[in-house]
Design an enzyme around this catalytic site. Sequence first.
Site, short mmCIF file in Angstrom:
data_model
loop_
_atom_site.label_atom_id
_atom_site.label_comp_id
_atom_site.label_asym_id
_atom_site.label_seq_id
_atom_site.Cartn_x
_atom_site.Cartn_y
_atom_site.Cartn_z
N ASP A 8 14.52 -3.70 -8.32
CA ASP A 8 13.87 -4.61 -7.20
C ASP A 8 14.36 -4.14 -5.68
O ASP A 8 15.26 -3.02 -5.82
CB ASP A 8 13.75 -6.25 -7.26
CG ASP A 8 15.03 -6.81 -7.11
OD1 ASP A 8 16.21 -6.02 -6.95
OD2 ASP A 8 15.41 -7.97 -7.01
N CYS A 66 18.61 -5.41 -10.48
CA CYS A 66 18.33 -6.33 -9.49
C CYS A 66 19.40 -6.86 -8.79
O CYS A 66 20.60 -6.16 -8.84
CB CYS A 66 17.34 -7.64 -9.83
SG CYS A 66 18.12 -8.86 -11.02
N THR A 68 21.48 -9.66 -9.20
CA THR A 68 22.49 -10.02 -10.14
C THR A 68 22.21 -9.44 -11.53
O THR A 68 23.03 -9.26 -12.38
CB THR A 68 22.17 -11.41 -10.27
OG1 THR A 68 20.71 -11.80 -10.93
CG2 THR A 68 22.52 -12.30 -9.02
N HIS A 99 25.60 -3.93 -32.16
CA HIS A 99 25.21 -5.22 -32.75
C HIS A 99 23.78 -5.97 -32.52
O HIS A 99 23.43 -6.49 -33.40
CB HIS A 99 26.33 -6.60 -32.56
CG HIS A 99 27.59 -5.98 -32.89
ND1 HIS A 99 28.66 -7.08 -33.03
CD2 HIS A 99 28.17 -5.12 -33.60
CE1 HIS A 99 29.83 -6.56 -33.81
NE2 HIS A 99 29.49 -5.48 -33.74
N HIS A 134 23.82 -6.85 -38.97
CA HIS A 134 23.52 -6.88 -37.63
C HIS A 134 21.67 -6.78 -37.62
O HIS A 134 21.15 -7.32 -36.80
CB HIS A 134 23.95 -6.09 -36.85
CG HIS A 134 25.43 -6.23 -36.89
ND1 HIS A 134 26.22 -7.11 -36.29
CD2 HIS A 134 26.59 -5.45 -37.08
CE1 HIS A 134 27.34 -7.27 -36.15
NE2 HIS A 134 27.52 -6.13 -36.72
C1 RB5 Z 1 16.61 -10.79 -4.77
O1 RB5 Z 1 17.07 -11.37 -3.70
C2 RB5 Z 1 17.26 -11.46 -5.87
O2 RB5 Z 1 16.97 -12.91 -6.21
C3 RB5 Z 1 16.93 -10.69 -7.19
O3 RB5 Z 1 17.35 -9.38 -7.08
C4 RB5 Z 1 17.91 -11.22 -8.34
O4 RB5 Z 1 19.10 -11.26 -8.16
C5 RB5 Z 1 17.21 -12.27 -9.15
O5 RB5 Z 1 17.61 -12.61 -10.29
#
Ligand code: RB5
Length: 154
Positions: A8, A66, A68, A99, A134
């Site tokens: 993203d 993304c 996180t 696993h 597994h």
């Molecule tokens: C975008 O700002 C952010 O929310 C997205 O990249 C992500 O971290 C969501 O889990």
Amino acid sequence: MKVAISCDHAAFRLKEAIRAHLEERGIPYHDFGIYAAGEKRDYPYASLYACQAVQSGDCDFAIVMCGTGVGVSMAANKMAGIRAACCSDYFSAKYTRAHNDANVLCMGERVVGEGLAIELADVFLSTPFEGGRHARRVGQIADLERGELAPETK
Ligand code: RB5
């Protein structure tokens, strides 16, 4: 081996670092974008496009990014046959292959630096699934996905 990559707007730089690394190592990949800083994309679409390539067999693995890594992993794990792992440490990236037979690696640009992300991608792509006991558990994940995981017998 062919790898789908996607991100993203919060992870464009990290996706580009992974793309450049795959290019340098001569690993075939399909880049599902985004393709420019400033381009916007909601993270479920990053998961959708890359994971569809895994579902169809066009790609063996996907690396989806993304901010996180959590959002793309949550979205990816809603897709049939997808076993996505959000990793920010080497041990998890290795053992989710060994696993869990993970087929999608998720990472967050706001969590891992480029150097670590490349290490995580390398160990993920090079670690084989161990099978054996597994395989039974991975089969149970598939059963769960179909709503058919039988109650434990013990
Ligand atoms: C975008 O700002 C952010 O929310 C997205 O990249 C992500 O971290 C969501 O889990």
